[in-house]
Structure formats: structure tokens, C-alpha cells
Design a protein around this motif. Structure first.
Motif, mmCIF file in Angstrom:
data_model
loop_
_atom_site.group_PDB
_atom_site.id
_atom_site.type_symbol
_atom_site.label_atom_id
_atom_site.label_comp_id
_atom_site.label_asym_id
_atom_site.label_seq_id
_atom_site.Cartn_x
_atom_site.Cartn_y
_atom_site.Cartn_z
ATOM 1 N N VAL B 442 0.841 -1.202 0.000
ATOM 2 C CA VAL B 442 0.000 0.000 0.000
ATOM 3 C C VAL B 442 0.875 1.251 0.000
ATOM 4 O O VAL B 442 0.695 2.162 -0.808
ATOM 5 N N PHE B 443 1.883 1.273 0.886
ATOM 6 C CA PHE B 443 2.723 2.475 0.975
ATOM 7 C C PHE B 443 3.586 2.659 -0.258
ATOM 8 O O PHE B 443 3.827 3.787 -0.680
ATOM 9 N N THR B 446 0.978 4.097 -2.796
ATOM 10 C CA THR B 446 0.505 5.455 -2.501
ATOM 11 C C THR B 446 1.633 6.466 -2.719
ATOM 12 O O THR B 446 1.390 7.578 -3.181
ATOM 13 N N SER B 447 2.870 6.060 -2.416
ATOM 14 C CA SER B 447 3.940 7.041 -2.619
ATOM 15 C C SER B 447 4.336 7.169 -4.090
ATOM 16 O O SER B 447 4.946 8.158 -4.481
ATOM 17 N N GLN B 448 3.999 6.178 -4.907
ATOM 18 C CA GLN B 448 4.341 6.275 -6.335
ATOM 19 C C GLN B 448 3.283 7.014 -7.154
ATOM 20 O O GLN B 448 3.535 7.403 -8.294
ATOM 21 N N MET B 449 2.088 7.169 -6.610
ATOM 22 C CA MET B 449 1.026 7.832 -7.376
ATOM 23 C C MET B 449 1.327 9.325 -7.456
ATOM 24 O O MET B 449 1.545 9.979 -6.433
ATOM 25 N N ARG B 450 1.331 9.863 -8.672
ATOM 26 C CA ARG B 450 1.552 11.310 -8.827
ATOM 27 C C ARG B 450 0.197 12.006 -8.696
ATOM 28 O O ARG B 450 -0.436 12.382 -9.683
ATOM 29 N N VAL B 454 -4.367 10.638 -1.949
ATOM 30 C CA VAL B 454 -4.305 9.204 -2.215
ATOM 31 C C VAL B 454 -5.002 8.458 -1.083
ATOM 32 O O VAL B 454 -4.705 8.681 0.095
ATOM 33 N N TRP B 455 -5.946 7.606 -1.478
ATOM 34 C CA TRP B 455 -6.671 6.825 -0.495
ATOM 35 C C TRP B 455 -6.167 5.380 -0.512
ATOM 36 O O TRP B 455 -6.183 4.727 -1.557
ATOM 37 N N GLY B 456 -5.706 4.898 0.639
ATOM 38 C CA GLY B 456 -5.340 3.495 0.758
ATOM 39 C C GLY B 456 -6.464 2.757 1.450
ATOM 40 O O GLY B 456 -6.849 3.115 2.570
#
Lengths: 293, 493
Positions: B442-443, B446-450, B454-456
Motif C-alpha cells: 500500500v505504501f 501510494t507514494s508512487q502515485m503522482r 491518495v486513499w489506501g
């Protein structure tokens, strides 16, 4: 017989290499009516090549640990300190006094040290854990905007240059810099410092050339995420803002800045080139907080 | 054997599970037949002399007439805002400003039901949503920012934050009241005055809010509300005495605004479009993920800039997720927004209905496979059943462009790297969702999404303390949280 001196060929800096400009053209800025040298007149193609290099380096640079980025900025300062005499003579050649040049070099080195220290601190100071009303863990942190174009100060050819490069790369961005048009020597020599300072190729790319020719290519390039403009020309500012709209570049204007003033050193210069990312995650059970997922 | 049996039984929730209607009453709602402009603390007749109808998109009935502000009206509003800024609002201490904003929050809470019903009548959204989400969050937003008014120095250390002046604000029709709260609350808390133009199809809650400002005793001219179409908005944008523009709407209009203010020093905040990826990994809690997908795209009829309109399912769980998704869609109730059973209300306007229909047609023409559950739509009003498309590619129009309706485009992927690159391959960057039971995964995602939000393992969650806003062409600036103050301040460090 007097020894024949070896003259320096000033080149541009793209992707960690020192190519000559694609244009094959040069110009001769004058100081005291004497030409400073044959300086590359970079072309649109050079800008594009530099953006490709900067984009290629960006993810890797951003993924380095903050500690590592901090050490690399510190290393730039170390190497700059070791080459002060070269900058001293170039600054003097560009027309300032010995004492003023010394001060500018001191301030430039100190500014790098200042931002080196911020690399692993700004997220702590400015990031936040947000107390949302639902049962979620929610936090905001800063991520680099991406590739930043820097139209560097025209007057302050070393300190002005470093004052923008340092915060931009401290936050994990990469950059394409257009050096001072009339005083380009220090920028070219600074790229030699960068090349020997553990800064990965492509993180900083430095071009020399004509602002009128190149500004529109910085402003309209669809893979440049932000541009900072450190000069005072109103028409250029308007042109930049207008062309930047097509991909909604973030534009920062730094007109009439006194780069000697210590107040220009602050962490907000890093945040100007960052994006806030907010992340949500349920606490306790997945999709907590009632029926609404 | 068991597998075969499961295949034979198909859920048919819509035919067997009819709910008895549970209608929200409208008897307590007070609407005038005609609404004037709110300028300088009073309702004044428009100099334009023009009024337009605002209708209930679920019935096509006229609810009221609303004034259309022309250039002279906007000028009067800006003058009122400037006067209020110079003579009252900028002279008030942060503490006193805050108390006015607290009052506004309290009054909204007291009248929450009235606002909720009007919001549903005028905009077509379900009463459950306006009652449980839009209006409570709007009140919470005022409450949150009220407290910041006297604490700004703590938000921006060593920066000496100062108000800007007159803020021109243009809000959208998808969350009319909530977006107004997102705009007005931080603007007032930071000491600015406001000229606001609500969206033309949903002006009523803004005008009710104007009545509430009068009741709150808010000094005249601190907030001015000028109703009208895009033309009215452009008068605000181009007015030389407006110091800041805050806009929420489409990326196309946002760019037009940015171009018109390019040769000025007006500050701006842009909350623009999105085409968010919602990613289901094979180790996700699938039932919850499906619920999150439903909420991600069908919440508010898909009229959500951060809607999870691109679904990415890992190949190994594609079949089971699709089955669960279709079953769940079959159970969605489409119909009267005022019925508390309704999940999907009316499309906001005829214009938006046409846009969504256009995209559905394009989807089919480009060879995508469409699925819509069996559901009966009301005869009058504007409706689209929940819709999903499979067999689409990254290059499909319905994958690239924002539809702003209940239409989901579904793709598959095999590896984490593949889905990261597909998800980020868009000029937008407003939001994203990731579903997996594995924390490290998940992390990583979420950290790769530009994207700015961001919802996990959840989706479409909002809170006044949580900054909202996009990367790239989804806009700039943040609304909400401490970070949301910055766009309304200048700094003299």
C-alpha cells in the motif's frame, strides 16, 4: 620565449556530460569592452535534450534518502570551496572587485550548506498529521514537483544561480538552468563543480545562451513542471505565464531580489517547488468508520 | 460441483428487494420565487434586469428564478468587497474575525436540514449524501477555519502572513454548498473579503447562505454573491480590483482563466479535473474494495473531480471482482434524490446529461464493452444508470478524458510496475486509490502515485483538516487543512 596560454572552451552541461551546443553558434559577452569568451548559444534542441536528461534523473534523485541528498549538497559546497580561486578570477573578469567577489563566493558556499541542512528536515517541519473526524490515519507530506526550469539571475551570476539551484534540488527536483546571459562564466565552471560532487548526471543541467530565444521553450515545454524566473523583464514574465498555462506549470517570479540578503535563505524556497500529497488509510479495520467506504 | 451451482444462482436484488419509498419532507423549505444579487449585505436587483430559471433536475420543474449579474453588477460587488476590506474586515483582529466565522458554522448546523433538502432539490444529489456529507462537512469547514483566524503566525513561522484583499471565487455545481465553504471559510479566516459566483445550475444554497450571513451579522460587503453563467465569472476574473482568483471546475476553463490573468499579479488557486486510478491488488480485501470502487465512481452520480473513474484490477482476481462489482451495481437504487433509499440521484443538468451520453456513445464506438444493470429510470428528469466499460485501452477516449458521470472504465494489469506506469500516464493528478491488505505494498503504491490525494483501502473521504488539491493539470494550491490557508495570504518575511 613566453609560454602560450591554453584558453578554456566554455561548454554546456547536459546529463552529466559537457557537449557543445547543438546550434553550433556562440556569442561573446563583453566585460570592460573585452570578450569574456566564446559562449555557447544554446538552441531549442539543447533545452529539449536537457529536459529529457532532467526527467530521466528525477525519479532516482527523489528516491535517494534525504540524508544522502543532504550529503551531496554538502559535497557541492566542499568542492566549491576547493575551487574558489577559479571563481574568484572569473567573477573579477566579469567586472566586480576582489572583495565583492570573495564575499559572493563565501555566501554561495554558505547557502549550499544551509540548504544541505534542510534536506532531511523540511518534511518534519512542514508535513502534518491531520486530525480527521473519521477513523482514518491521514497525513500530508511534500513531494517534488518534478523538472524545474530556472531562468537564473542576470546580475548575480554565482550567488543568484546557487540560491535557486540549491532549494530546487534539495527537495528532490531536477532542473534545467539558463545561466546569466551577460555573465555566464561562473555557471559553466559551477557545472564542473557539480560534475565532481556526486551529483548524479541530469539532476542539474546548465545552458548558456540568449534569453529571448530560449525562454519560450522553457515556458511551453510540456514536460517541464515548474519554472522560476529570476529577472525583471515584465514582457518576459507575461510571456512565461501565458505559455506556462498549457500544462499548468507552476510559475515563481523572483524579480528585484537582493541575493546577498540572508532573508532569501529560507525553507519556503524549497516548498515553492513541492506538491502536497495527502494520504488516507483506515484505522482498526479496513474501511472503518461506518458504512461509507 | 459447488462452482457450477454458484453460477446458476444469479442475484436479482432489484426485483425482489423493492424498498417502500421513504421521502424526505420538503414542507419546511422556504424558497423565494425570485432571488436578487447579494451585494454589500443586501439583496439588490441586478442592473442587467435579467433572471434565469433554476430547475430541479429530477423533475425538470422550476424551483426559483435567479438574477444574472452583468459587468456592472460584478463591479458593484467588487466595490462593496473592497470597501468592506478597507473599512472593516482588514481592521478587525483575528480573534473577532474568527467569532463571525464560528457563528456561520453554528447557523449552518442549526439549519442543516433545510440546506440539505434545497441542495438535493436544486442539484439532484441524494438526500442521504447532502444530509450526511455535504452540509455537515460545510459547517465543519467553517468551524475549522474559524479557529485559524487568530493563529496564522503559527501556521507560517518567520513569514509574517498578511491578507491579500478581495478574493474572486467561482464554484462548481457538483458540491455547491461544500465548495462554497471550501472557498469562503479560509478566505475570511485569513482576512480577505469575497465576491463569489456559484454555478448557474445550483445557486440556491449560496443564496440561502447569503440570508444566513445577514442573520450572523457578518459586516456588509464581506461576502458578496453574484449569480450567473460563465460570462459573470469572466467579469470577476478580469476585474482589475480583484487580487486573487479561486476556481473549481474543469481543466479547460481553468486554463482560460490562467491565460486571462497571465499579465496581472493576481494570485490563483485552481481545483480542476481528474481521471483517478483506483487499483485493486490481488491481495486486497475484495468485498471492501468493491464497495470502495462503487463509492469511488457512483458517489454523487460520478460528478466528482476526484472520482475513481479508471479501475485497474490485477488479472488474477479480475473474474471475481467483476462478478462482485456487477452484483453490487444491480443492487444500487437510482431515482428520486429525496428518497432516503436512493443511491444514485439525478444528473445535474441537461447539458451534463448530454456530455455523459456522448462519452457512452464514444465508448461503444471505440469498441469497449458496456455493462449497465437493469433498472427503471424515472420518466422525467435527467438520469444515467451506473455504467461500466471493459475492453478499453490506455488510448481509449473514455480512459483519457474526464466524463464527470457514473461511468467506470476498467483495465487489468499483472505487475506493480505496470500499474504504476498506467495509473500515472495521464495529464491529471488529483487523486488515486489503492486496495491491498499488505502494508508495504500500500505504501509503495501510494507514494508512487503522482496525485495530491491518495486513499489506501478507502476512497472519496473528505475532511476540513485534510488538504485537497492536485498535481500537474489537476490544478495548483490546496484547499483544506493548514496548507489551505496559504493561497489567501501574502508574506512579508
Amino acid at each position: 620565449m613566453k609560454r602560450i596560454e591554453i584558453l578554456k572552451t566554455y561548454k554546456i552541461y547536459i546529463g552529466g556530460a559537457f557537449p557543445r551546443t547543438e546550434s553550433g553558434r556562440y556569442y561573446q559577452p563583453l566585460a570592460n569592452k573585452k570578450p569574456l569568451g566564446n559562449i555557447c548559444l544554446s538552441s531549442r534542441k539543447d533545452v529539449r535534450n536537457a529536459v529529457v536528461a532532467a526527467r530521466g534523473a528525477q525519479t532516482g534523485w527523489a528516491e535517494k534518502s534525504a540524508y544522502n541528498r543532504s550529503q551531496i549538497l554538502y559535497r557541492i559546497a566542499e568542492i566549491l570551496e576547493g575551487r574558489r580561486s577559479q571563481f574568484q578570477s572569473e567573477l573579477e573578469l566579469q567586472g566586480i572587485t576582489k572583495v565583492t567577489a570573495e564575499k559572493e563566493i563565501d555566501a554561495s558556499i554558505d547557502r549550499l550548506i544551509y540548504y544541505a541542512g534542510w534536506c532531511d528536515k523540511y518534511t518534519q517541519v512542514f508535513g502534518s498529521i491531520n486530525p480527521v473526524a473519521s477513523s482514518h490515519f491521514n497525513f500530508s507530506t511534500y513531494e517534488p514537483t518534478g523538472v524545474v526550469g530556472i531562468i537564473a539571475s542576470e546580475e548575480s551570476s554565482l550567488l543568484g544561480l546557487i540560491s535557486m539551484i540549491a532549494p530546487v534540488i534539495a527537495g528532490g527536483n531536477t532542473c534545467v538552468v539558463l545561466a546569466s546571459e551577460s555573465k555566464p562564466l561562473c555557471a559553466v565552471t559551477f557545472s564542473e563543480v557539480l560534475a565532481t560532487s556526486d551529483v548524479p548526471g541530469g539532476v542539474v543541467n546548465i545552458l548558456t545562451g540568449n534569453t529571448k530565444e530560449l525562454l519560450e521553450h522553457f515556458a511551453s515545454h510540456m514536460d517541464v513542471n515548474a519554472v522560476v524566473y529570476c529577472r525583471n523583464n515584465k514582457d518576459e514574465i507575461n510571456q512565461l505565464r501565458l505559455l506556462a498555462v498549457d500544462n499548468l506549470k507552476r510559475i515563481t517570479i523572483k524579480d528585484n531580489v537582493n541575493w546577498d540578503d540572508e532573508k532569501v535563505e529560507n525553507p519556503y524556497e524549497i516548498l515553492n517547488f513541492m506538491e502536497v500529497k495527502t494520504t488516507w488509510h483506515p484505522i482498526e479495520s479496513i474501511s472503518a468508520a461506518g458504512s461509507g467506504y | 460441483m459447488a462452482k457450477k451451482k454458484a453460477k446458476e444462482i444469479e442475484l436479482d436484488l432489484s426485483s425482489n428487494w423493492d424498498y417502500a419509498p421513504s421521502m424526505e419532507s420538503t414542507g419546511h423549505i422556504q424558497l423565494k420565487k425570485k432571488y436578487d444579487l447579494f451585494i454589500g449585505g443586501k439583496f439588490v436587483k441586478p442592473k442587467s434586469g435579467v433572471y434565469f430559471d433554476t430547475i430541479n433536475p429530477a423533475t425538470e420543474e422550476v424551483l426559483a428564478q435567479v438574477a444574472e449579474a452583468n459587468e456592472a453588477d460584478v463591479d458593484a460587488a467588487v466595490k462593496a468587497a473592497r470597501k468592506a476590506y478597507d473599512t472593516v474586515w482588514s481592521k478587525l483582529s483575528g480573534k473577532e474575525r474568527g467569532k463571525y466565522i464560528y457563528r456561520i458554522a453554528r447557523l449552518i448546523q442549526e439549519r442543516a436540514r433545510e440546506f440539505s433538502v434545497i441542495e438535493s432539490l436544486d442539484g439532484g444529489k441524494t438526500i442521504r449524501e447532502s444530509r450526511d456529507i455535504d452540509i455537515p462537512l460545510a459547517a465543519a469547514h467553517f468551524f475549522y477555519y474559524a479557529g485559524w483566524a487568530d493563529k496564522l503566525d503559527y501556521a507560517f513561522p518567520n513569514r509574517n502572513p498578511q491578507s491579500i484583499g478581495v478574493a474572486g471565487q467561482i464554484t462548481p455545481w457538483n458540491f455547491p454548498m461544500l465548495m462554497i465553504a471550501w472557498k469562503i471559510a479560509p478566505a475570511l479566516a485569513t482576512g480577505n473579503t469575497v465576491v463569489l459566483k456559484p454555478a448557474e445550475t445550483t445557486s440556491l444554497t449560496a443564496l440561502k447562505l447569503a440570508e444566513l450571513f445577514q442573520d450572523a451579522g457578518l459586516p456588509d460587503g464581506v461576502v458578496n454573491i453574484v449569480t450567473g453563467y460563465g460570462q459573470t465569472g469572466s467579469h470577476i476574473v478580469n476585474h482589475p480590483d480583484v487580487d486573487k482568483i479561486a476556481f473549481t471546475g474543469s481543466t479547460g476553463v481553468g486554463k482560460l482563466i490562467m491565460k486571462s490573468i497571465a499579465n496581472t499579479n493576481k494570485k490563483s488557486t485552481m481545483e480542476l479535473g481528474g481521471k483517478a486510478a483506483n487499483i485493486i491488488m490481488e491481495d486486497a480485501p475484495l468485498d471492501q474494495a468493491v464497495e470502495g470502487v462503487i463509492n469511488g465512481i457512483f458517489f454523487n452520480q460520478g460528478h466528482v473531480c476526484c472520482a475513481g473513474s479508471r479501475l485497474f484490477i490485477q488479472e488474477s482476481v479480475y473474474d471475481i471482482v467483476m462478478r462482485k462489482l456487477k452484483d453490487r451495481m444491480q443492487a444500487l437504487v437510482v431515482g428520486n434524490p429525496l428518497d432516503k433509499n436512493t443511491d444514485i440521484g439525478a444528473i445535474n443538468s441537461k447539458k451534463q446529461l448530454d456530455t455523459i451520453k456522448k462519452y457512452i456513445k464514444i465508448g461503444k464506438e471505440e469498441g469497449a464493452e458496456i455493462y449497465q444493470p437493469n433498472c427503471t429510470l424515472p420518466k422525467k428528469g435527467y438520469w444515467i444508470p451506473p455504467t461500466l466499460f471493459t475492453n478499453v485501452a490506455q488510448s481509449s477516449t473514455i480512459v483519457k478524458e474526464e466524463i464527470f458521470g457514473p461511468v467506470l472504465a476498467i483495465q487489468t494489469f499483472r505487475t506493480v510496475d505496470e500499474v504504476i506506469s498506467k495509473a500515472n500516464n495521464t495529464p491529471y493528478g488529483l487523486s488515486a486509490g489503492v486496495w491491498s491488505d499488505k502494508g508495504s505494498k500500500v505504501f509503495n503504491l501510494t507514494s508512487q502515485m503522482r496525485a495530491g490525494v491518495v486513499w489506501g483501502n478507502t476512497y472519496n473521504k473528505f475532511d476540513p483538516t485534510s488538504p485537497f488539491g492536485g498535481y500537474k493539470e489537476s490544478g495548483h494550491g490546496r484547499e483544506g487543512g493548514l496548507q489551505g490557508l496559504e493561497a489567501y495570504l501574502k508574506f512579508n518575511a
